[in-house]
Design an enzyme around this catalytic site. Structure first.
Site: not given
Length: 385
Positions: A319, A39, A271, A137
């Site tokens: 990013m 998956k 940053y 779940r």
């Protein structure tokens, strides 16, 4: 080695290591079949190549979460048994029936959609009833199990479905000795007994995930489902390292330094200037960031091997890039910065990044994005560039 990647960054996937991991896991559960769970694009490693390698090594089932993932495997020509289990109403039930997938069923609504798909396709649907034994779940609660089993048995008698499996999933198998483990096994056995008394004769019964495969032989039943361990990552630090478990990490992630430059003392980096240089130093720019799956939570803590030394992310992960303080060293532009790998050459591992980001190694490898090309290598033919 398949050369498909530009030099900015690359995730190298060692298929020989994956095959070795599958063989190791099969040896842990010799009486059970093994499902390789692929998956989420094989936990970020590439579903189709990893599925093929797992089958080569003796896995007899493949598992995905969504039906779309399973259908993509079929479209790529993957043979044999493929199971998918995360359904929503209106999903591609008919396509899944026609593709001979095994369909995980967690409630009456899903069984009924599978039955309608079987009627429409003019074929018998293969279904596996999932029991919620305590994870909370997906899966059918014990109080609703009798109704689900009875309706599945009627559909089986009508020739619309074959119940190929009964299954569940552990909540805490990665925590050795957790009381929920024994409790879930007890509930699972009770739910199995009810289904079998009602006339179901499943081909496979399964509850063992990676940690249970490695540590709980009483949970192996007919099939074990190995996810993260297939890719050479320990399911939990409490169980030991990958090496302790006889596993080898499959993914190595590296990027080429995009810039090396001198900066003075007191220079802010990235940053917010959360990192300021103590003295004159050199900075290296690593051209991957959170858009590539590098966790921003590892700002200031993520480890990187450059020039044979561990460095740490200096300031915030951006990013597309982050910086490391090279402490005056001057590697060439283009030199590899290795974020993680097996650790053979002193590089960090995915587990090191997980600790740095306050998460689990599953997330580190799974989140590596599509901007990072995968290159498939083999121990026998791979030579470091």
């Amino acid at each position: 080695m398949t050369e498909t990647a530009p030099a900015r960054a690359r995730a190298e996937i060692d298929l020989a290591a994956l095959r070795a991991n599958v063989r190791t896991l099969r040896a842990q559960a010799p009486a059970a079949a093994l499902m390789a769970v692929v998956k989420s694009d094989a936990y970020g490693h590439g579903a189709v190549p990893c599925a093929r390698a797992a089958l080569d090594a003796g896995a007899t089932w493949l598992g995905t979460a969504t039906p779309e993932e399973a259908l993509a495997l079929r479209a790529a020509g993957l043979p044999g048994r493929i199971m998918c289990w995360l359904w929503t109403p209106g999903g591609p039930w008919r396509e899944a029936v026609e593709a001979d997938l095994d369909l995980g069923i967690s409630g009456l609504w899903a069984l009924r959609e599978a039955v309608e798909a079987a009627r429409a396709a003019g074929r018998t649907a293969r279904v596996q009833l999932k029991a919620d034994t305590g994870l909370g779940r997906n899966g059918c609660q014990p109080a609703d199990w009798a109704e689900l089993v009875a309706e599945a048995r009627r559909a089986e008698t009508d020739g619309l479905v074959t119940v190929t499996g009964l299954w569940s999933h552990f909540a805490c198998a990665d925590e050795p000795g957790h009381p929920s483990i024994a409790a879930q096994l007890t509930v699972f056995r009770e739910m199995l007994a009810h289904a079998e008394t009602a006339g179901l004769r499943p081909e496979v019964r399964h509850i063992a995930n990676s940690p249970a495969t490695l540590t709980l032989p009483e949970s192996h039943f007919d099939l074990v489902r190995t996810g993260i361990a297939t890719y050479g990552i320990s399911p939990s630090p409490e169980l030991g390292t990958s090496g302790d478990l006889g596993l080898r990490p499959v993914m190595t992630l590296w990027a080429s330094l995009a810039l090396v430059k001198h900066v003075p003392a007191g220079h802010g980096v990235s940053y917010g200037h959360h990192y300021v240089t103590d003295g004159d130093t050199t900075l290296g720019l690593v051209p991957v960031g959170y858009a590539d799956g590098i966790p921003r939570h590892a700002s200031g803590t993520g480890p990187v091997l450059v020039g044979g030394k561990w460095r740490t992310v200096a300031g915030r992960v951006a990013m597309d890039q982050f910086a490391v303080d090279l402490g005056g060293d001057e590697p060439r532009v283009g030199e590899r910065a290795v974020l993680f790998g097996p650790g053979d050459h002193g590089e960090p591992t995915a587990e090191d990044w997980a600790r740095a980001a306050g998460t689990i190694a599953y997330e580190i490898v799974t989140r590596i994005g599509t901007r990072v090309p995968r290159a498939y290598v083999d121990d026998d033919d791979y030579v470091n560039e």
